[in-house]
Design a protein around this motif. Structure first.
Motif, PDB file in Angstrom:
ATOM      1  N   VAL A  82      16.175 -78.039  -8.564  1.00  0.00           N
ATOM      2  CA  VAL A  82      16.420 -76.668  -8.993  1.00  0.00           C
ATOM      3  C   VAL A  82      15.527 -75.734  -8.728  1.00  0.00           C
ATOM      4  O   VAL A  82      15.473 -74.803  -8.436  1.00  0.00           O
ATOM      5  CB  VAL A  82      17.034 -76.804 -10.585  1.00  0.00           C
ATOM      6  N   LEU A  83      14.241 -76.358  -9.134  1.00  0.00           N
ATOM      7  CA  LEU A  83      12.991 -75.281  -8.860  1.00  0.00           C
ATOM      8  C   LEU A  83      12.742 -74.594  -7.664  1.00  0.00           C
ATOM      9  O   LEU A  83      12.759 -73.578  -7.363  1.00  0.00           O
ATOM     10  CB  LEU A  83      11.784 -76.085  -9.267  1.00  0.00           C
ATOM     11  N   PRO A  84      12.804 -75.338  -6.500  1.00  0.00           N
ATOM     12  CA  PRO A  84      12.567 -74.872  -5.442  1.00  0.00           C
ATOM     13  C   PRO A  84      13.602 -73.717  -4.837  1.00  0.00           C
ATOM     14  O   PRO A  84      13.369 -72.708  -4.363  1.00  0.00           O
ATOM     15  CB  PRO A  84      12.657 -75.862  -4.048  1.00  0.00           C
ATOM     16  N   SER A  85      14.773 -74.208  -5.016  1.00  0.00           N
ATOM     17  CA  SER A  85      16.056 -73.163  -4.730  1.00  0.00           C
ATOM     18  C   SER A  85      16.026 -71.830  -5.449  1.00  0.00           C
ATOM     19  O   SER A  85      16.382 -70.635  -4.968  1.00  0.00           O
ATOM     20  CB  SER A  85      17.334 -73.943  -4.874  1.00  0.00           C
ATOM     21  N   SER A  86      15.358 -71.949  -6.845  1.00  0.00           N
ATOM     22  CA  SER A  86      15.399 -70.841  -7.597  1.00  0.00           C
ATOM     23  C   SER A  86      14.352 -69.938  -7.382  1.00  0.00           C
ATOM     24  O   SER A  86      14.270 -68.746  -7.142  1.00  0.00           O
ATOM     25  CB  SER A  86      15.597 -71.318  -8.914  1.00  0.00           C
ATOM     26  N   SER A  87      13.012 -70.663  -7.138  1.00  0.00           N
ATOM     27  CA  SER A  87      11.753 -70.004  -7.262  1.00  0.00           C
ATOM     28  C   SER A  87      11.790 -69.302  -5.767  1.00  0.00           C
ATOM     29  O   SER A  87      10.921 -68.126  -5.608  1.00  0.00           O
ATOM     30  CB  SER A  87      10.686 -70.933  -7.525  1.00  0.00           C
ATOM     31  N   ALA A 164      -8.778 -76.553  -9.127  1.00  0.00           N
ATOM     32  CA  ALA A 164      -8.231 -75.363  -8.321  1.00  0.00           C
ATOM     33  C   ALA A 164      -6.728 -75.514  -7.973  1.00  0.00           C
ATOM     34  O   ALA A 164      -6.304 -76.489  -7.253  1.00  0.00           O
ATOM     35  CB  ALA A 164      -9.151 -74.653  -7.431  1.00  0.00           C
ATOM     36  N   TYR A 165      -6.056 -74.389  -8.099  1.00  0.00           N
ATOM     37  CA  TYR A 165      -4.640 -74.497  -7.633  1.00  0.00           C
ATOM     38  C   TYR A 165      -4.865 -74.291  -5.916  1.00  0.00           C
ATOM     39  O   TYR A 165      -5.673 -74.125  -5.624  1.00  0.00           O
ATOM     40  CB  TYR A 165      -3.877 -73.121  -8.163  1.00  0.00           C
ATOM     41  N   PRO A 166      -3.637 -74.740  -5.343  1.00  0.00           N
ATOM     42  CA  PRO A 166      -3.677 -74.469  -3.859  1.00  0.00           C
ATOM     43  C   PRO A 166      -3.998 -73.098  -3.331  1.00  0.00           C
ATOM     44  O   PRO A 166      -3.710 -72.152  -4.176  1.00  0.00           O
ATOM     45  CB  PRO A 166      -2.382 -75.005  -3.392  1.00  0.00           C
ATOM     46  N   ASP A 167      -4.776 -72.947  -2.487  1.00  0.00           N
ATOM     47  CA  ASP A 167      -5.540 -71.664  -2.118  1.00  0.00           C
ATOM     48  C   ASP A 167      -4.263 -70.631  -1.911  1.00  0.00           C
ATOM     49  O   ASP A 167      -4.516 -69.500  -2.274  1.00  0.00           O
ATOM     50  CB  ASP A 167      -6.047 -71.813  -0.724  1.00  0.00           C
ATOM     51  N   THR A 168      -3.086 -71.027  -1.171  1.00  0.00           N
ATOM     52  CA  THR A 168      -2.056 -69.983  -1.261  1.00  0.00           C
ATOM     53  C   THR A 168      -0.858 -70.474  -1.923  1.00  0.00           C
ATOM     54  O   THR A 168      -0.138 -71.517  -1.854  1.00  0.00           O
ATOM     55  CB  THR A 168      -1.593 -70.210   0.376  1.00  0.00           C
ATOM     56  N   SER A 169      -0.839 -69.574  -3.364  1.00  0.00           N
ATOM     57  CA  SER A 169       0.321 -70.288  -4.016  1.00  0.00           C
ATOM     58  C   SER A 169       0.760 -68.916  -4.958  1.00  0.00           C
ATOM     59  O   SER A 169       0.047 -68.026  -4.843  1.00  0.00           O
ATOM     60  CB  SER A 169      -0.461 -71.349  -5.192  1.00  0.00           C
ATOM     61  N   GLU A 170       1.788 -69.314  -5.624  1.00  0.00           N
ATOM     62  CA  GLU A 170       2.175 -68.238  -6.568  1.00  0.00           C
ATOM     63  C   GLU A 170       2.287 -68.782  -8.059  1.00  0.00           C
ATOM     64  O   GLU A 170       3.058 -69.952  -8.172  1.00  0.00           O
ATOM     65  CB  GLU A 170       3.550 -67.673  -6.221  1.00  0.00           C
ATOM     66  N   TYR A 171       2.216 -68.314  -9.003  1.00  0.00           N
ATOM     67  CA  TYR A 171       2.202 -69.021 -10.476  1.00  0.00           C
ATOM     68  C   TYR A 171       2.199 -67.846 -11.383  1.00  0.00           C
ATOM     69  O   TYR A 171       1.763 -66.601 -11.232  1.00  0.00           O
ATOM     70  CB  TYR A 171       1.140 -69.920 -10.620  1.00  0.00           C
ATOM     71  N   LEU A 192      -0.295 -64.107  -7.207  1.00  0.00           N
ATOM     72  CA  LEU A 192      -0.062 -64.434  -5.769  1.00  0.00           C
ATOM     73  C   LEU A 192      -1.424 -64.663  -5.039  1.00  0.00           C
ATOM     74  O   LEU A 192      -2.263 -63.470  -5.000  1.00  0.00           O
ATOM     75  CB  LEU A 192       0.793 -63.354  -5.165  1.00  0.00           C
ATOM     76  N   THR A 193      -1.751 -65.589  -4.455  1.00  0.00           N
ATOM     77  CA  THR A 193      -2.964 -65.853  -3.784  1.00  0.00           C
ATOM     78  C   THR A 193      -2.756 -66.166  -2.167  1.00  0.00           C
ATOM     79  O   THR A 193      -1.896 -66.984  -1.961  1.00  0.00           O
ATOM     80  CB  THR A 193      -3.952 -67.025  -4.317  1.00  0.00           C
ATOM     81  N   ALA A 194      -3.780 -65.647  -1.390  1.00  0.00           N
ATOM     82  CA  ALA A 194      -3.535 -65.916  -0.023  1.00  0.00           C
ATOM     83  C   ALA A 194      -5.250 -66.471   0.403  1.00  0.00           C
ATOM     84  O   ALA A 194      -5.962 -65.621   0.727  1.00  0.00           O
ATOM     85  CB  ALA A 194      -3.263 -65.106   0.860  1.00  0.00           C
ATOM     86  N   GLY A 195      -5.519 -67.664  -0.084  1.00  0.00           N
ATOM     87  CA  GLY A 195      -6.949 -68.133   0.107  1.00  0.00           C
ATOM     88  C   GLY A 195      -7.671 -67.567  -1.072  1.00  0.00           C
ATOM     89  O   GLY A 195      -7.219 -67.023  -1.979  1.00  0.00           O
ATOM     90  N   PRO A 196      -8.880 -68.001  -1.439  1.00  0.00           N
ATOM     91  CA  PRO A 196      -9.655 -67.761  -2.266  1.00  0.00           C
ATOM     92  C   PRO A 196     -10.315 -66.041  -2.614  1.00  0.00           C
ATOM     93  O   PRO A 196     -10.626 -65.847  -3.749  1.00  0.00           O
ATOM     94  CB  PRO A 196     -11.114 -68.611  -2.043  1.00  0.00           C
ATOM     95  N   GLU A 197     -10.046 -65.411  -1.519  1.00  0.00           N
ATOM     96  CA  GLU A 197     -10.566 -63.840  -1.507  1.00  0.00           C
ATOM     97  C   GLU A 197      -9.428 -63.056  -1.599  1.00  0.00           C
ATOM     98  O   GLU A 197      -9.807 -61.845  -1.583  1.00  0.00           O
ATOM     99  CB  GLU A 197     -11.501 -63.615  -0.382  1.00  0.00           C
ATOM    100  N   GLN A 350       3.477 -73.710  -4.400  1.00  0.00           N
ATOM    101  CA  GLN A 350       2.827 -73.603  -3.190  1.00  0.00           C
ATOM    102  C   GLN A 350       3.356 -72.686  -2.230  1.00  0.00           C
ATOM    103  O   GLN A 350       4.468 -72.939  -1.811  1.00  0.00           O
ATOM    104  CB  GLN A 350       2.288 -74.635  -2.601  1.00  0.00           C
ATOM    105  N   ARG A 351       2.606 -71.704  -1.721  1.00  0.00           N
ATOM    106  CA  ARG A 351       3.169 -71.014  -0.498  1.00  0.00           C
ATOM    107  C   ARG A 351       2.222 -71.175   0.628  1.00  0.00           C
ATOM    108  O   ARG A 351       1.232 -71.821   0.636  1.00  0.00           O
ATOM    109  CB  ARG A 351       2.897 -69.325  -1.035  1.00  0.00           C
TER     110      ARG A 351
END
Length: 361
Positions: A82-87, A164-171, A192-197, A350-351
């Motif tokens: 359910v999670l991937p289809s909804s998120s 640490a969470y994945p560099d590119t992720s949404e939480y 929402l992150t896209a790498g550490p910076e 993870q994005r």
């Protein structure tokens, strides 16, 4: 109302920052009727949400009974599907807006995962509930071996880097702030992150709606209600990202064993003291003093059966601030103010490739 809001903003800065704006003179008055009206409104909304949940529970009773008879493995499998289809269809900002409603129906939706609950509950609510169940094992108990004779600074930081969470992720994170006798608030934060910076941090509650964009050291803060750009000092701080607090091995003089944890002492007296568990292979506590502020942060991590094992699950902060301003002391009825915060991650994805224009400043 404006004077009350100034007090609330001061409290938020105290909770999230190391500086002491609370000790700068501000106009202080007793809580106005506006606060009472706001509180009353929130209570009505909460009551309405409970009625909706109750109604939903009745409608889903048949589905719930069939789900209860199924095995826990099926529930876990359904939760993961359910999670991937909804998120994947939910945007960052909408995730924050449904925070309060989804948390109210979470217990109901989790009981009927895998059934026809989508007819009654929104897909976003189901996704949030399934994410919570899929990310943690409530029966897992880690068995620790004998305590090592010593640990090295390099070992501590190598293991902590895995938290640490994945560099590119949404939480999304649920946040509870309490300053006894002054303020109590629940709200959500989406990151929402896209790498550490690069990151976008969105906060929406009854008092504040802001978006903070970070891009390689540059910061832009926008008031989502008015569209106005705010000072960078209003930027939200993501306390789930421990990397901004722990520093590097070169910042510490050594490691000693103290009260069941390994204590990392900073070379600088103003630095942060870390407490490391050799069993968990993670930093469990951070303690530091900054000006008139004393802070303790306690971290918990997901177990090895979670979707992102070993990453930060929650953070509990306790902060005490000495009040220099006479007006604030008179308002608080004390020479110090206590602030408590609970942060808990309830959804993560993870994005991969994100448009660079999202982080334009």
């Amino acid at each position: 109302m404006n004077k009350y809001l100034s007090i609330v903003f001061v409290l938020l800065f105290v909770a999230c920052g190391d500086e002491n704006p609370v000790n700068k003179p501000v106009d202080v008055i007793a809580l106005s009727s506006d606060l009472e009206q706001s509180s009353s409104s929130e209570n009505v909304q909460s009551s309405s949400a409970k009625k909706v949940v109750s109604s939903s529970s009745k409608e889903l009773s048949k589905s719930s009974s069939s789900v209860r008879s199924s095995s826990s493995a099926k529930v876990s499998s359904s939760s993961s599907s359910v999670l991937p289809s909804s998120s994947s269809s939910a945007s960052l900002s909408s995730s924050v807006e449904i925070l309060e409603s989804s948390s109210s129906v979470q217990s109901s939706s989790s009981a009927v995962l895998g059934s026809s609950s989508s007819e009654v509950l929104s897909s976003s609510s189901v996704a949030i509930s399934s994410s919570s169940e899929a990310s943690s094992s409530s029966v897992y108990v880690k068995i620790c071996g004998p305590e090592p004779s010593t640990v090295s600074l390099e070992e501590v930081f190598e293991n902590q880097g895995k938290a640490a969470y994945p560099d590119t992720s949404e939480y999304q994170v649920k946040i509870y702030i309490n300053s006894p006798g002054v303020l109590e608030m629940n709200f959500g934060m989406a990151i929402l992150t896209a790498g550490p910076e690069k990151s976008i941090t969105t906060v929406k509650n009854s008092l504040v709606q802001t978006e903070t964009v970070r891009n390689n050291g540059r910061i832009k803060v926008t008031d989502l209600k008015t569209g106005k750009v705010l000072p960078s000092s209003d930027a939200e701080t993501n306390l789930m990202d421990f990397r901004q607090f722990v520093g590097t091995p070169e910042d510490y003089s050594g490691v000693t064993f103290e009260d069941g944890l390994w204590k990392l002492s900073p070379k600088d007296d103003a630095g942060k003291i870390l407490y490391y568990s050799a069993c968990e292979e993670r930093v469990m506590k951070i303690f530091y003093v900054s000006g008139d502020t004393v802070t303790t942060m306690n971290y918990a991590y997901f177990d090895e059966f979670a979707d992102f094992p070993g990453t930060v699950k929650s953070m509990n902060l306790e902060r005490s601030v000495y009040l220099r301003d006479a007006a604030m002391r008179d308002y608080i009825k004390s020479d110090s103010m206590k602030v408590f915060m609970d942060w808990s991650l309830y959804r993560i994805k993870q994005r991969h490739l994100l448009p660079g224009k999202l982080f334009d400043i």
